[in-house]
Scaffold this motif. Structure first.
Motif, PDB file in Angstrom:
ATOM      1  N   ASP A  68       9.340  44.101  30.527  1.00 59.25           N
ATOM      2  CA  ASP A  68      10.635  44.168  30.976  1.00 59.25           C
ATOM      3  C   ASP A  68      11.228  42.935  31.022  1.00 59.25           C
ATOM      4  OD1 ASP A  68      13.237  44.722  32.048  1.00 59.25           O
ATOM      5  OD2 ASP A  68      12.260  45.640  33.913  1.00 59.25           O
ATOM      6  N   ASP A  84      22.492  36.692  32.610  1.00 55.58           N
ATOM      7  CA  ASP A  84      23.419  36.089  31.677  1.00 55.58           C
ATOM      8  C   ASP A  84      23.177  36.198  30.499  1.00 55.58           C
ATOM      9  OD1 ASP A  84      25.348  35.734  33.636  1.00 55.58           O
ATOM     10  OD2 ASP A  84      24.927  33.648  34.102  1.00 55.58           O
ATOM     11  N   PRO A  90      21.189  34.742  36.794  1.00 55.72           N
ATOM     12  CA  PRO A  90      21.262  36.032  37.268  1.00 55.72           C
ATOM     13  C   PRO A  90      23.079  36.362  36.894  1.00 55.72           C
ATOM     14  CG  PRO A  90      20.178  35.439  38.961  1.00 55.72           C
ATOM     15  CD  PRO A  90      20.460  34.197  37.974  1.00 55.72           C
ATOM     16  N   ARG A  91      23.476  37.545  36.342  1.00 54.72           N
ATOM     17  CA  ARG A  91      24.870  38.068  36.456  1.00 54.72           C
ATOM     18  C   ARG A  91      25.460  38.213  37.758  1.00 54.72           C
ATOM     19  NH1 ARG A  91      27.114  39.574  31.649  1.00 54.72           N
ATOM     20  NH2 ARG A  91      28.476  41.196  33.033  1.00 54.72           N
ATOM     21  N   ASP A 128      19.161  43.108  31.755  1.00 54.93           N
ATOM     22  CA  ASP A 128      20.352  43.617  32.379  1.00 54.93           C
ATOM     23  C   ASP A 128      21.078  42.825  33.401  1.00 54.93           C
ATOM     24  OD1 ASP A 128      19.886  45.766  30.589  1.00 54.93           O
ATOM     25  OD2 ASP A 128      19.622  47.407  31.970  1.00 54.93           O
ATOM     26  N   GLU A 129      20.036  42.137  34.210  1.00 50.94           N
ATOM     27  CA  GLU A 129      20.472  41.179  35.596  1.00 50.94           C
ATOM     28  C   GLU A 129      20.813  40.054  34.985  1.00 50.94           C
ATOM     29  OE1 GLU A 129      20.289  43.001  38.288  1.00 50.94           O
ATOM     30  OE2 GLU A 129      19.509  44.705  37.439  1.00 50.94           O
ATOM     31  N   GLY A 149      14.219  42.257  31.845  1.00 52.88           N
ATOM     32  CA  GLY A 149      15.187  41.876  32.809  1.00 52.88           C
ATOM     33  C   GLY A 149      16.563  41.716  32.373  1.00 52.88           C
ATOM     34  N   ALA A 162      27.113  40.793  38.147  1.00 60.06           N
ATOM     35  CA  ALA A 162      26.616  42.163  38.367  1.00 60.06           C
ATOM     36  C   ALA A 162      26.076  42.779  36.892  1.00 60.06           C
ATOM     37  CB  ALA A 162      28.089  42.836  38.110  1.00 60.06           C
ATOM     38  N   PRO A 163      25.174  43.563  37.277  1.00 58.35           N
ATOM     39  CA  PRO A 163      24.220  43.980  35.970  1.00 58.35           C
ATOM     40  C   PRO A 163      25.112  44.522  34.896  1.00 58.35           C
ATOM     41  CG  PRO A 163      23.239  44.710  38.094  1.00 58.35           C
ATOM     42  CD  PRO A 163      24.583  44.200  38.509  1.00 58.35           C
ATOM     43  N   LEU A 164      24.353  44.304  33.773  1.00 55.13           N
ATOM     44  CA  LEU A 164      25.173  44.938  32.507  1.00 55.13           C
ATOM     45  C   LEU A 164      24.153  45.323  31.663  1.00 55.13           C
ATOM     46  CD1 LEU A 164      27.735  45.708  30.922  1.00 55.13           C
ATOM     47  CD2 LEU A 164      27.743  43.386  29.941  1.00 55.13           C
ATOM     48  N   ALA A 165      24.159  46.584  31.138  1.00 51.79           N
ATOM     49  CA  ALA A 165      22.904  46.992  30.420  1.00 51.79           C
ATOM     50  C   ALA A 165      22.960  46.505  28.996  1.00 51.79           C
ATOM     51  CB  ALA A 165      23.330  48.579  30.410  1.00 51.79           C
TER      52      ALA A 165
END
Length: 297
Positions: A127, A134, A100-101, A131-132, A129, A103-106
């Motif tokens: 999906d 790395d 996981p990042r 955006d969530e 996922g 913070a999300p990044l589109a």
């Protein structure tokens, strides 16, 4: 569980499929084929270490145990893999921790037009996922989707077969790395390198199936030169990744081989085929230091 996801792309789907047992995808099967993968032997007076190049996921029914491999399995006192069975079992939890990042990044903010279209084509109606996650973890998820199309199965991969054979024989099975160490190779790539890999993966997604099948075919034929070309074609354009994931690991593993030669016995060392081909391969490194290295299949 994401422990067995193949990291595929025009670079990585060839490269990592040959290198890392963490990066596999559970898929369907293809018709049975015969494979005679390349294998080397490094030895001294009282120690013999077979080095077998593996594919971690294969079409169901692939026969890779014939030829010299069967004799090496019978002769070996122990099996050494990239990851021990215990570490492979732990890989899913480690992935879920690291992927996981903060913070999300589109994905639309990460990828330019052509790459974004390629990513969406791979994603399809699923999906991923992204955006969530790395960037390196997005590659893993993309790999799962591509692997579903080429129908590779980790249950039919070389490591799974070897593990079953050595367990049945009551022979020990060890590992060269931990799951965390292996995934940290990707997690600690600098952000620019991760992003470059992701963009290239998405831009070249249309050829994913063809490329991974070409790699599998070269491995099946034991064609080390062709396999080296497939693995090296794009990775040479990403020097930081090549150093971390191939060259530095080969140096560490060559140190393990040299230390193991001080102890009598016979070992079957089975690692991703990409580590055994090319100028910075494990056999090349050992031969350059004067060790007796012979290709036996």
């Amino acid at each position: 569980m994401l422990a067995r996801s193949i990291l595929y792309r025009r670079w990585g789907r060839r490269f990592a499929a040959a290198l890392s047992p963490l990066l596999l995808a559970a898929c369907q099967s293809q018709p049975a084929t015969e494979a005679r993968p390349a294998m080397w032997l490094v030895e001294d007076a009282d120690t013999h270490i077979y080095m077998l190049g593996t594919m971690h996921a294969l079409p169901a029914g692939t026969d890779w145990r014939g030829g010299k491999v069967a004799a090496a399995i019978d002769a070996a006192d122990e099996l050494m893999l990239e990851l021990s069975p215990r570490e492979l079992a732990a890989a899913g939890a480690v992935f879920q921790e690291l992927a996981p990042r903060s913070a999300p990044l589109a994905m639309s903010a990460r990828l330019p037009g052509k790459a974004l279209a390629g990513y969406r084509a791979i994603e399809g109606d699923a999906d991923l996922g992204g955006d969530e996650l790395d960037d390196w973890a997005v590659l893993v998820m993309m790999g799962q989707r591509v692997a579903q199309q080429v129908e590779l199965s980790p249950a039919d991969g070389v490591e799974a077969g070897l593990t079953a054979a050595f367990r049945k024989a009551g022979k020990p099975i060890g590992g060269l790395e931990s799951a965390r160490t292996q995934l940290m190779l990707f997690e600690t790539l600098d952000p620019a390198t991760q992003r470059a890999l992701l963009v290239r993966a998405a831009e070249n997604s249309a050829s994913a199936e063809r490329d991974v099948l070409s790699m599998t075919d070269a491995w099946s034929r034991g064609d080390a030169n062709a396999l080296a070309r497939v693995v090296n074609e794009d990775v040479d354009e990403v020097p930081a990744a090549r150093k971390a994931i191939i060259t530095d690991r080969n140096r560490r593993w060559s140190d393990w081989v040299k230390a193991r030669l001080d102890k009598p016995g016979t070992v079957l060392m089975a690692v991703g085929a990409g580590h055994l081909v090319g100028q910075d391969s494990l056999p090349a490194m050992l031969a350059a230091e004067g060790y007796k290295v012979t290709r036996v299949q």
